[in-house]
Write a protein that holds these residues in place. Structure first.
Motif, PDB file in Angstrom:
ATOM      1  N   LYS A 228      40.209  74.264  34.269  1.00  0.00           N
ATOM      2  CA  LYS A 228      39.202  75.254  34.609  1.00  0.00           C
ATOM      3  C   LYS A 228      38.259  75.557  33.432  1.00  0.00           C
ATOM      4  O   LYS A 228      37.039  75.615  33.599  1.00  0.00           O
ATOM      5  CB  LYS A 228      39.903  76.532  35.052  1.00  0.00           C
ATOM      6  CG  LYS A 228      38.968  77.596  35.576  1.00  0.00           C
ATOM      7  CD  LYS A 228      39.753  78.800  36.094  1.00  0.00           C
ATOM      8  CE  LYS A 228      38.817  79.935  36.456  1.00  0.00           C
ATOM      9  NZ  LYS A 228      39.566  81.131  36.886  1.00  0.00           N
ATOM     10  N   VAL A 257      36.649  73.605  42.378  1.00  0.00           N
ATOM     11  CA  VAL A 257      36.725  75.039  42.666  1.00  0.00           C
ATOM     12  C   VAL A 257      35.948  75.828  41.612  1.00  0.00           C
ATOM     13  O   VAL A 257      35.177  76.735  41.926  1.00  0.00           O
ATOM     14  CB  VAL A 257      38.198  75.505  42.708  1.00  0.00           C
ATOM     15  CG1 VAL A 257      38.285  77.024  42.648  1.00  0.00           C
ATOM     16  CG2 VAL A 257      38.884  74.974  43.958  1.00  0.00           C
ATOM     17  N   GLN A 261      32.716  78.222  42.279  1.00  0.00           N
ATOM     18  CA  GLN A 261      32.708  79.640  41.918  1.00  0.00           C
ATOM     19  C   GLN A 261      31.595  79.961  40.923  1.00  0.00           C
ATOM     20  O   GLN A 261      30.946  81.005  41.014  1.00  0.00           O
ATOM     21  CB  GLN A 261      34.073  80.042  41.374  1.00  0.00           C
ATOM     22  CG  GLN A 261      35.130  79.956  42.475  1.00  0.00           C
ATOM     23  CD  GLN A 261      36.324  80.820  42.200  1.00  0.00           C
ATOM     24  OE1 GLN A 261      36.953  80.693  41.160  1.00  0.00           O
ATOM     25  NE2 GLN A 261      36.639  81.691  43.141  1.00  0.00           N
ATOM     26  N   ILE A 288      38.677  77.949  50.365  1.00  0.00           N
ATOM     27  CA  ILE A 288      37.573  78.524  49.613  1.00  0.00           C
ATOM     28  C   ILE A 288      36.327  78.541  50.506  1.00  0.00           C
ATOM     29  O   ILE A 288      36.249  77.815  51.497  1.00  0.00           O
ATOM     30  CB  ILE A 288      37.318  77.729  48.316  1.00  0.00           C
ATOM     31  CG1 ILE A 288      36.484  78.550  47.332  1.00  0.00           C
ATOM     32  CG2 ILE A 288      36.694  76.386  48.631  1.00  0.00           C
ATOM     33  CD1 ILE A 288      36.349  77.879  45.971  1.00  0.00           C
ATOM     34  N   GLU A 289      35.382  79.380  50.175  1.00  0.00           N
ATOM     35  CA  GLU A 289      34.139  79.481  50.946  1.00  0.00           C
ATOM     36  C   GLU A 289      32.982  78.963  50.108  1.00  0.00           C
ATOM     37  O   GLU A 289      32.687  79.542  49.066  1.00  0.00           O
ATOM     38  CB  GLU A 289      33.935  80.949  51.340  1.00  0.00           C
ATOM     39  CG  GLU A 289      32.845  81.218  52.329  1.00  0.00           C
ATOM     40  CD  GLU A 289      32.896  80.313  53.537  1.00  0.00           C
ATOM     41  OE1 GLU A 289      33.997  80.129  54.102  1.00  0.00           O
ATOM     42  OE2 GLU A 289      31.830  79.774  53.889  1.00  0.00           O
TER      43      GLU A 289
ATOM     44  N   GLN B 261      42.502  84.407  57.204  1.00  0.00           N
ATOM     45  CA  GLN B 261      41.655  83.456  57.921  1.00  0.00           C
ATOM     46  C   GLN B 261      41.611  83.768  59.421  1.00  0.00           C
ATOM     47  O   GLN B 261      40.563  83.650  60.061  1.00  0.00           O
ATOM     48  CB  GLN B 261      42.148  82.031  57.671  1.00  0.00           C
ATOM     49  CG  GLN B 261      41.916  81.658  56.204  1.00  0.00           C
ATOM     50  CD  GLN B 261      41.840  80.175  56.002  1.00  0.00           C
ATOM     51  OE1 GLN B 261      42.758  79.455  56.377  1.00  0.00           O
ATOM     52  NE2 GLN B 261      40.765  79.704  55.407  1.00  0.00           N
ATOM     53  N   LYS B 264      39.287  86.649  59.841  1.00  0.00           N
ATOM     54  CA  LYS B 264      37.891  86.246  59.684  1.00  0.00           C
ATOM     55  C   LYS B 264      37.366  85.577  60.949  1.00  0.00           C
ATOM     56  O   LYS B 264      36.246  85.831  61.407  1.00  0.00           O
ATOM     57  CB  LYS B 264      37.749  85.305  58.487  1.00  0.00           C
ATOM     58  CG  LYS B 264      37.647  86.050  57.153  1.00  0.00           C
ATOM     59  CD  LYS B 264      37.948  85.162  55.959  1.00  0.00           C
ATOM     60  CE  LYS B 264      36.754  84.347  55.528  1.00  0.00           C
ATOM     61  NZ  LYS B 264      37.044  83.636  54.253  1.00  0.00           N
ATOM     62  N   ILE B 287      40.851  82.725  44.987  1.00  0.00           N
ATOM     63  CA  ILE B 287      39.622  82.015  45.321  1.00  0.00           C
ATOM     64  C   ILE B 287      39.186  82.212  46.769  1.00  0.00           C
ATOM     65  O   ILE B 287      38.069  81.883  47.130  1.00  0.00           O
ATOM     66  CB  ILE B 287      39.740  80.514  45.034  1.00  0.00           C
ATOM     67  CG1 ILE B 287      40.790  79.898  45.938  1.00  0.00           C
ATOM     68  CG2 ILE B 287      40.039  80.251  43.576  1.00  0.00           C
ATOM     69  CD1 ILE B 287      40.615  78.410  46.031  1.00  0.00           C
ATOM     70  N   ILE B 288      40.101  82.731  47.576  1.00  0.00           N
ATOM     71  CA  ILE B 288      39.716  82.958  48.961  1.00  0.00           C
ATOM     72  C   ILE B 288      38.765  84.148  49.010  1.00  0.00           C
ATOM     73  O   ILE B 288      38.715  84.971  48.102  1.00  0.00           O
ATOM     74  CB  ILE B 288      40.971  83.214  49.834  1.00  0.00           C
ATOM     75  CG1 ILE B 288      40.653  83.022  51.317  1.00  0.00           C
ATOM     76  CG2 ILE B 288      41.557  84.580  49.532  1.00  0.00           C
ATOM     77  CD1 ILE B 288      41.894  83.078  52.189  1.00  0.00           C
ATOM     78  N   GLU B 289      38.020  84.246  50.076  1.00  0.00           N
ATOM     79  CA  GLU B 289      37.072  85.339  50.250  1.00  0.00           C
ATOM     80  C   GLU B 289      37.543  86.243  51.384  1.00  0.00           C
ATOM     81  O   GLU B 289      37.608  85.772  52.527  1.00  0.00           O
ATOM     82  CB  GLU B 289      35.692  84.746  50.541  1.00  0.00           C
ATOM     83  CG  GLU B 289      34.543  85.713  50.533  1.00  0.00           C
ATOM     84  CD  GLU B 289      34.517  86.621  49.314  1.00  0.00           C
ATOM     85  OE1 GLU B 289      34.705  86.090  48.192  1.00  0.00           O
ATOM     86  OE2 GLU B 289      34.357  87.827  49.509  1.00  0.00           O
TER      87      GLU B 289
END
Lengths: 341, 341
Positions: A228, A257, A261, A288-289, B261, B264, B287-289
């Motif tokens: 990272k 990722v 971000q 992830i979005e 999820q 959402k 990292i998820i939204e």
DNA sequence: ACTTTCTTTGCAAACGATTGCAGGAATATT
DNA sequence: AATATTCCTGCAATCGTTTGCAAAGAAAGT
């Protein structure tokens, strides 16, 4: 706190008035021993808490039933899945697995090879360090004719059996996909090119560019360990003066990722302004979005292949056939939103 | 293809006109052997490709230098990190690690215990199956006075050393946090309560509810193996008739991710309409939204503790002190957006 | 010169199982 | 009744180290 003594086959024999050979054979289910005797042996064995000494048996028939494994680190999704598969498969064949990590340090890898050798593993499965270029410390295994199987991080030239994902295709298909989505300036973040899998992928990348008549741009190539922190540093360079490429092909998912971000923080729209792809298809890519396009390597199958190959080699180990097997396992580009799909 | 023969200490001795004992001592750097002799032995050893036989040595001095480890599955983030730590630590002490997986099947666990026992491991480190309630298959280790250390999935009553995260606090703090955020109807998705860590957490959950004078509601408790499929099924129930609770406390991150999820997809706003927390703080949670509140368990430290304890037990293994050590390692609630922060 | 001490080495018995060979008992064959 | 066959079992060597004990030679002390 009572019986510190460990009973041996001898004690079992004495208790029954039999000889040790008979007891040994009974325990190994030898056909020449009568059912009745086996039965009686079994009873005494349980009564005495007899503990079979696999060490002594191994010494006698020089079969340790142990396979060694050296991996850079076992926390990575790909690695832990391969190892899971290997261990499960070996267990089916009655083999055990001794696991060690090199922590990506060639010096430790070197030491571990010796440890494994002295521990009398019957075979060694290895994914090497990122920085291993001299593989001569594995010579002892070749000289002793002990099966040696590399997976994923395989040596370029060194004579041994190898199982590697189709990194050339991975690099090629991913790049081609980005090109088809309209990107032309494709930044490429890779691990050390001394490592075969990275150079294979890089070849695939260049091939795709050539097919689309895109001139490779050295300013878009970044080569470093794929974590990272390094990824974010590279982003600083890449997005320095407000300009940035149309796409980033990241060498693993951690990097992808980080790039996504970073872009989000800067208000750069993925995939509209920047397309991103990763590699390994780990579980983060799909949550992830936006979800990240990545390359599935089917690690469980890789592990099964490695273990199966090892078992085959052990069966026909007398055979001095010097031809080394080189397996390429398929990959699959998993297209998701991050690349514009 | 030339020298199939494996040289032994005997060959080395013969080549030098020395006795085997001298060679053995030279190799072990025994003080009674002259520097010159050691030097000469070393040379011949290298020239002959001599391979130390750790099996024979282990048999002779009954020390295998091997520690066994049985985990349910090594792919889980928490597990692979613990194992990483254990292996690294053991390596410092010159011990090797034999790794096996029970795949959460008690029958396999039972078999593996026997294999480890016969393999003469000097100690056994275990994270048990979700469904292991009868731990008597570990008796052989206790009877033989071989160190036995459990971590994470520890037995409730069984006499052995245990290292467990502070699950009571984890359950308590998380629930309290959700209550403080205003949630009152808090659905609770847990693994089998037969497993101590889950029941400890559940106690924490109930304690927090009591403190806020919230009546526990059995309709909000869901108990099953914590994978994605089960989580989605539970969601179907939970969100069935358009109504749903104010918060979901998920027993692991996989479940929490699935819930987020699911929400959402249904257009339910997290955290505004639904607050969610997970457990383990794996890399997906951040990292998820929106990022998911989770409980950090410090797996590397857990591994270090387990390995260190094992080494200590081995050093003073003669000591028959029957008191078992029970360590509780700290946890930390990592608050993120999903819980309304 | 003689005893004592120290250094360096060798002998031989373990460690606990496996296995080729041989032999005894029971049964079948002639 | 004698021989051949089958079924079990035991003897003893072996796998490759390690290590307690003893001994040989060198050095030192008196």
């Amino acid at each position: 706190m009572k019986k510190q003594v460990q009973h041996t086959i001898k004690d079992v024999a004495a208790a029954l008035g039999l000889s040790v050979s008979t007891v040994s054979r009974a325990l190994n289910n030898h056909p020449h021993i009568s059912q009745e005797t086996k039965q009686r042996v079994q009873e005494v064995v349980e009564k005495l808490d007899y503990r079979h000494n696999a060490l002594a048996a191994s010494l006698r028939n020089s079969r340790s039933n142990m396979i060694g494994l050296i991996a850079p680190r076992i926390t990575m999704y790909f690695q832990s899945t391969v190892i899971t598969a290997i261990q499960n498969k070996l267990h089916e064949y009655g083999y055990n697995l001794m696991v060690c990590q090199s922590n990506d340090l060639p010096a430790i890898e070197k030491e571990l090879v010796k440890v494994m050798y002295a521990s009398r593993v019957e075979g060694l499965i290895v994914s090497s360090t990122l920085y291993t270029e001299d593989f001569s410390h594995f010579d002892i295994f070749n000289r002793a004719n002990i099966p040696l199987v590399f997976y994923d991080r395989v040596p370029r030239e060194y004579p041994a059996h190898k199982i590697q994902g189709d990194d050339y295709q991975g690099g090629y298909q991913t790049t081609r996909h980005l090109l088809e989505q309209g990107a032309r300036q494709i930044a490429y973040i890779t691990g050390p090119l001394s490592c075969k899998l990275y150079s294979d992928r890089y070849e695939g990348y260049k091939k795709a560019l050539r097919e689309f008549e895109v001139e490779p741009n050295d300013n878009l190539i970044f080569c470093h360990e794929l974590n990272k922190e390094n990824a974010l540093q590279t982003c600083e360079l890449l997005f320095a003066d407000g300009t940035f490429p149309e796409a980033v092909f990241a060498g693993n998912d951690t990097t992808a990722v980080a790039v996504v971000q970073y872009a989000k923080e800067r208000g750069i729209a993925v995939p509209a302004q920047l397309k991103v792809t990763g590699y390994s298809n780990d579980s983060r890519t799909e949550i992830i979005e936006p979800p990240i396009t990545s390359v599935e390597q089917f690690p469980y199958e890789v592990g099964v292949q490695a273990a199966t190959l090892m078992m085959e080699l052990l069966e026909q180990n007398s055979k001095p056939g010097q031809n080394y097997i080189s397996l390429t396992t398929p990959i699959e580009l998993v297209k998701r939103q991050s690349s514009g799909l």
